[in-house]
Every structure is written in structure tokens, then in C-alpha cells.
Design an enzyme around this catalytic site. Structure first.
Site, PDB file in Angstrom:
ATOM      1  N   ASP A  13     -36.568 -46.637  42.227  1.00  0.00           N
ATOM      2  CA  ASP A  13     -37.748 -45.944  42.765  1.00  0.00           C
ATOM      3  C   ASP A  13     -37.603 -44.422  42.782  1.00  0.00           C
ATOM      4  O   ASP A  13     -38.115 -43.745  43.675  1.00  0.00           O
ATOM      5  CB  ASP A  13     -38.079 -46.452  44.179  1.00  0.00           C
ATOM      6  CG  ASP A  13     -38.329 -47.939  44.196  1.00  0.00           C
ATOM      7  OD1 ASP A  13     -38.801 -48.466  43.177  1.00  0.00           O
ATOM      8  OD2 ASP A  13     -38.049 -48.573  45.235  1.00  0.00           O
ATOM      9  N   HIS A  41     -43.283 -49.378  38.836  1.00  0.00           N
ATOM     10  CA  HIS A  41     -43.311 -47.995  38.358  1.00  0.00           C
ATOM     11  C   HIS A  41     -44.713 -47.436  38.584  1.00  0.00           C
ATOM     12  O   HIS A  41     -45.671 -47.872  37.950  1.00  0.00           O
ATOM     13  CB  HIS A  41     -42.911 -47.936  36.879  1.00  0.00           C
ATOM     14  CG  HIS A  41     -41.478 -48.333  36.648  1.00  0.00           C
ATOM     15  ND1 HIS A  41     -40.884 -48.327  35.417  1.00  0.00           N
ATOM     16  CD2 HIS A  41     -40.514 -48.746  37.511  1.00  0.00           C
ATOM     17  CE1 HIS A  41     -39.613 -48.711  35.532  1.00  0.00           C
ATOM     18  NE2 HIS A  41     -39.379 -48.986  36.791  1.00  0.00           N
ATOM     19  N   THR A 237     -29.092 -56.018  40.889  1.00  0.00           N
ATOM     20  CA  THR A 237     -29.995 -56.830  40.088  1.00  0.00           C
ATOM     21  C   THR A 237     -29.146 -57.555  39.040  1.00  0.00           C
ATOM     22  O   THR A 237     -27.926 -57.375  38.992  1.00  0.00           O
ATOM     23  CB  THR A 237     -31.109 -55.985  39.456  1.00  0.00           C
ATOM     24  OG1 THR A 237     -32.125 -56.878  38.966  1.00  0.00           O
ATOM     25  CG2 THR A 237     -30.603 -55.104  38.313  1.00  0.00           C
ATOM     26  N   ARG A 301     -42.336 -53.548  50.990  1.00  0.00           N
ATOM     27  CA  ARG A 301     -41.369 -53.403  52.082  1.00  0.00           C
ATOM     28  C   ARG A 301     -41.109 -51.922  52.372  1.00  0.00           C
ATOM     29  O   ARG A 301     -41.030 -51.116  51.443  1.00  0.00           O
ATOM     30  CB  ARG A 301     -40.022 -54.036  51.677  1.00  0.00           C
ATOM     31  CG  ARG A 301     -40.051 -55.541  51.623  1.00  0.00           C
ATOM     32  CD  ARG A 301     -38.699 -56.091  51.184  1.00  0.00           C
ATOM     33  NE  ARG A 301     -38.444 -55.869  49.768  1.00  0.00           N
ATOM     34  CZ  ARG A 301     -37.322 -56.193  49.149  1.00  0.00           C
ATOM     35  NH1 ARG A 301     -36.324 -56.735  49.817  1.00  0.00           N
ATOM     36  NH2 ARG A 301     -37.174 -55.976  47.852  1.00  0.00           N
ATOM     37  N   PRO A 302     -40.925 -51.559  53.664  1.00  0.00           N
ATOM     38  CA  PRO A 302     -40.537 -50.172  53.945  1.00  0.00           C
ATOM     39  C   PRO A 302     -39.179 -49.884  53.302  1.00  0.00           C
ATOM     40  O   PRO A 302     -38.270 -50.715  53.368  1.00  0.00           O
ATOM     41  CB  PRO A 302     -40.443 -50.106  55.476  1.00  0.00           C
ATOM     42  CG  PRO A 302     -40.627 -51.488  55.985  1.00  0.00           C
ATOM     43  CD  PRO A 302     -41.065 -52.375  54.866  1.00  0.00           C
TER      44      PRO A 302
END
Ligand code: GDP
Ligand code: IMO
Ligand code: MG
Length: 425
Positions: A13, A41, A237, A301-302
Site C-alpha cells: 500500500d 491499487h 504473502t 480494515r484499518p
């Protein structure tokens, strides 16, 4: 014309989509080389605001060929949704191609991702539940199904005969009903009908573009700290975001990859579990989250927030091999009177290190900070280096020093044009 990779320097991010959208204005080709729809993205341009999960961020330029490469995994259902969204916004998508060698994320992969996370309880990875771990593990176990096989139902059936008993056995452990072959096969027919024309051998297309000296961009997914090999295992990941993997995932000789742009957020964020040494679980962290609107593009999600981590950047600079960097979200720091920047970690024995240790130690490090004065001025309108406040330039110069590569772009807002471009001397 160098082949250029645009890659995440941190925990994901960083603003990769935003940078690729900007650079794709005159690109001939944009290729995603790993990951799947776990990506989120964000692109804001004259067409609107988009959160791209599968489709490369060069899609807005009708002259750019966009390729989902061999190293990727593709969920045809979410891809079709994404195509429909773009088309509804008037964006042409006939310039999107899919590698026949990319793997298909099946409904059972998504299901298993969620169930495995639930089973991990307090030790959950916090995945995006997009099936990424299960599909890449089936790829490695050689029981996956590739996009190019959708045209051969008999081959798919034969593979399902091997894989479904394994999947159903695991589903039974979790107390879930089994999945039938027919259920999958009806989807396979639908996917082939809707996507078949786009599924091609991408190798000659990429080879010809590189040989003809076209402008080719590689769009990374996630960042170094979630790389399967070099990230914070097991909170990673299941693919390799590292720039070097672009050659494998897209399919070209590594020697062509000579421009590597590290996308570096001006502070730190992460979604999901695992160490984030500079995390701020206080008001300052909340302020960063609100100022930066740090909520997951895929899951909402925060995001966990903290100060800039120079140790992690040095690690990323070596592993990716940055030839330049793009610093994003500088404007988020506009209202902070003091800005901290981590330059070393203190280990449990009291010694200092400038290297990123593996997770058992990384979980115990204390960041060592430098404090920099803020600028308390909006940077949103800056378009040239000279437009930036003196203190912002100093802070950026320190980031540049830690990354060991020149800053060529400073993003000061989410929109395409909100960027400072610093030409090479
Ligand atoms: P990616 O996954 O690396 O493409 O990044 P994300 O899109 O998940 O997260 C970046 C977020 O920051 C998005 O909401 C972008 O619109 C936003 N963004 C990107 N660059 C800037 C910037 O320079 N300033 C601000 N305020 N927002 C930005
Ligand atoms: P972009 O490309 C931020 C995180 C998840 C979890 C871990 C593993 O937008 O930067 P996975 O679903 O891949 O098995 O989850 O990685 N994660 C991301 N975090 N940005 C992403 O993508 C992410 N993709 C996965 O939160 O911690
Ligand atoms: Mg994202």
C-alpha cells in the site's frame, strides 16, 4: 529504453497503483508479475477513483497493453467484476491480456483461505481471504489449473479428480460440505466463454515489446516485508514482490531490468499481523491513519500506522536494487509539528543494528529515532522540488540517504497530477 519495475518498499500500500497510473501515460505495456486480487491499487484520475485488484494500473491509457503475467494468480469471477466496473465508468478494456500460464484461483482456494485463517485463531496471518496461500500452494504442489487449460475441459476434469478429494478432505476437517466437480466445471465453461479471447501466450508479446525498445513497466504487488522469502514469515504473502522476480513472473531475461523504482510511503503502514517495529498504538498513530485515510483498499480494515522505518528501507533498497525512488503521501505529514524517523533497531541485548533481523528477533526490537521538525504547510500544490517547504526537503533528503537512491518523484496527493517530478541531472 530500460525495462522498469515499480515496486513496494515497505509492507504494501505504498501507492504503487498511483505511481504506475502516472507513468503509464506514455507507456507501451504494463505487466503485473505476481500476486492476485489481494492487491488493492488505488488510482484517481480523470475517469474517477478505482481500486484495482487484478488489472494493471496502465488500463486507463488505451495505447498501453496491460498484461496479467504468468507469475500471477487470477480469480476469473473477481476479474470479470473489475472489468465490468471499468467498462461502466467508460474505460476501454480491450487492451487487457492474460497469460495462459497464470494460475486460476478457484472458489475452493478462497474458501480454504478463510477456513485456515479461522483455524489459526489468535495466530491468524490476517490474509485478505482471496485464496492466495491455497492457490500458490497448489501451484507448487503441481495440482493447480492454469488459465490456458480452461479451453480444455477434459484436462481440468482430470486435475480436479486429483485435487478435489484433497480439498474435500480438508473441508471435512473444518466441518464444511464438499465441493462437486460439476459446480466447478460449470464455472470453467462460463470463464472460458467470457475471458477466452484474452487468454494468450504472453511471452512473444512481451519479447517483441522489449526487443522493439518499447516502454515496458512491471507493476509489483505488496512490498518487501511481505515477500514469501524475505518478508516477515509466516506473516507474508505466497508470492515474491521483489523486483528480481519480475523477470520470472513476466518472462524476460533479468538483464533487461535496469530501472527499479521503489515506491516509498513517507511513513509506515501495514494491514494484517506480524512485526511493524515503528507501529504507534497511540494518538499519533490514529492521526496518521486519519490524515492518510489508511483503510485497506481490498478489505477495508484499518491499517496499522507508524513512523518511517529507515532500517526496513535500507533492507528493501538492497533486495529490490532501487535505481530511484518515488516518495508518496508526503502531504499526510503536513500538519505534524515533529516527525520521527527510525534509523536503527535496538536488540534485546542492548546492541544496535541497521539490518532487519528475522522475525523472532524483529518482534523484540525497539526503534531508535531521529526527530525532524515538521513544516506545517500544505504541500498539495507543489509540482517542483523548489515548491516544497525547506523542512520537507530536508526530511526527503534523509529518506533519500537511507534508501541510497535518488528521489525522482514526490507524491503530494492521491490524484494523478498531484506529483513533484525531479528530473535526473
Ligand atoms: P498500492 O497498493 O501500493 O497501490 O497503494 P493503495 O492504493 O493500497 O494505498 C495508497 C492510498 O493512498 C490510496 O488510497 C491512494 O489514493 C492514496 N495516495 C497515494 N498517493 C498519495 C499521496 O501522495 N497523498 C495522499 N494523501 N494519498 C495518496
Ligand atoms: P497491495 O498490492 C497490503 C497482506 C495481508 C496479510 C498478508 C498475506 O495493495 O500493496 P494474502 O492475502 O496475500 O495471503 O495476505 O499480506 N497483504 C497486503 N497488505 N497491501 C496488499 O496489496 C496486500 N496483499 C496482501 O494483509 O498480512
Ligand atoms: Mg494496496
Amino acid at each position: 529504453m530500460p525495462v522498469t519495475a515499480i515496486v513496494g518498499a515497505q509492507w504494501g500500500d505504498e501507492g504503487k497503483g498511483r505511481v504506475v497510473d502516472y507513468l503509464a501515460q506514455d507507456a507501451d505495456m504494463v505487466i503485473r508479475y505476481q500476486g492476485g486480487d489481494n492487491a488493492g491499487h488505488t488510482v484517481m484520475n480523470e475517469h474517477g477513483t478505482f481500486r484495482l485488484h487484478h488489472i494493471p494500473s496502465g488500463i486507463f491509457n488505451p495505447h498501453t497493453i496491460n498484461i496479467i503475467g504468468t507469475g500471477c494468480v487470477v480469480n476469473p469471477d473477481t476479474l470479470l467484476e473489475e472489468l465490468a466496473e471499468l467498462e461502466a465508468a467508460g474505460v476501454r478494456t480491450d487492451n487487457l491480456l492474460l497469460s495462459a500460464r497464470a494460475h486460476v484461483t478457484m472458489p475452493y482456494h478462497r474458501l480454504l483461505d478463510g477456513l485456515r485463517e479461522r483455524a489459526r485463531g489468535g495466530k491468524a496471518i490476517g490474509t485478505t481471504k482471496r485464496g492466495i496461500g491455497p492457490v500458490y500452494s497448489h501451484k507448487a504442489a503441481r495440482v493447480g489449473i492454469r488459465l490456458g487449460e480452461l479451453a480444455y475441459p477434459d484436462r481440468v476434469r482430470a486435475r480436479l479428480a486429483v485435487v478435489l478429494p484433497l480439498v474435500n478432505h480438508e473441508l471435512e476437517i473444518y466441518g464444511e460440505p464438499p465441493i462437486s466437480e460439476d459446480e466447478i466445471m460449470s464455472k470453467v465453461a462460463h470463464w472460458q466463454e467470457r475471458l477466452g479471447d484474452r487468454i494468450v501466450d504472453t511471452l512473444p508479446i512481451i519479447r517483441q515489446a522489449i526487443q522493439a525498445d518499447r516502454k515496458v513497466l512491471l507493476e509489483g504487488q505488496l512490498g518487501v516485508m511481505r515477500d514469501l522469502d524475505w518478508g516477515i514469515y509466516p506473516y507474508v504473502t505466497s508470492s515474491n514482490p521483489l523486483a528480481s522476480f519480475a523477470a520470472v513472473g513476466a518472462g524476460f531475461p533479468a538483464r533487461y531490468l535496469t530501472r527499479i523504482i521503489g515506491v516509498v510511503k513517507a511513513y509506515s503502514t501495514a494491514v494484517g499481523a506480524g512485526p511493524l517495529p515503528t507501529e504507534l498504538k497511540d494518538e499519533t498513530g490514529d492521526r496518521l491513519r486519519e490524515a492518510g485515510q489508511e483503510y485497506g483498499a481490498t478489505t477495508g480494515r484499518p491499517r496499522r500506522c507508524g513512523w518511517f522505518d529507515g532500517v526496513a528501507i535500507r533492507y528493501a533498497a538492497w533486495l529490490h536494487g532501487f535505481t530511484e525512488i518515488a516518495v508518496t503521501k508526503l502531504d499526510v505529514l503536513d500538519e505534524f509539528p515533529e516527525i520521527k524517523l527510525c534509523v536503527a533497531y535496538r536488540l534485546p541485548d542492548g546492541s544496535l543494528t541497521e539490518d532487519v533481523p528475522d522475525v523472532p528477533l524483529l518482534e523484540q526490537v525497539e526503534p531508535v529515532y531521529e526527530t525532524w521538525p515538521g513544516w506545517i504547510t500544505s504541500t498539495r500544490a507543489a509540482r517542483r522540488w523548489e515548491d516544497l517547504p525547506e523542512n520537507a526537503r530536508r526530511y526527503l533528503k534523509r529518506i533519500e540517504e537511507l534508501a541510497g537512491a535518488p528521489i525522482r518523484f514526490v507524491s503530494v496527493g492521491p490524484r494523478r497530477e498531484e506529483i513533484v517530478r525531479i528530473p535526473a541531472p
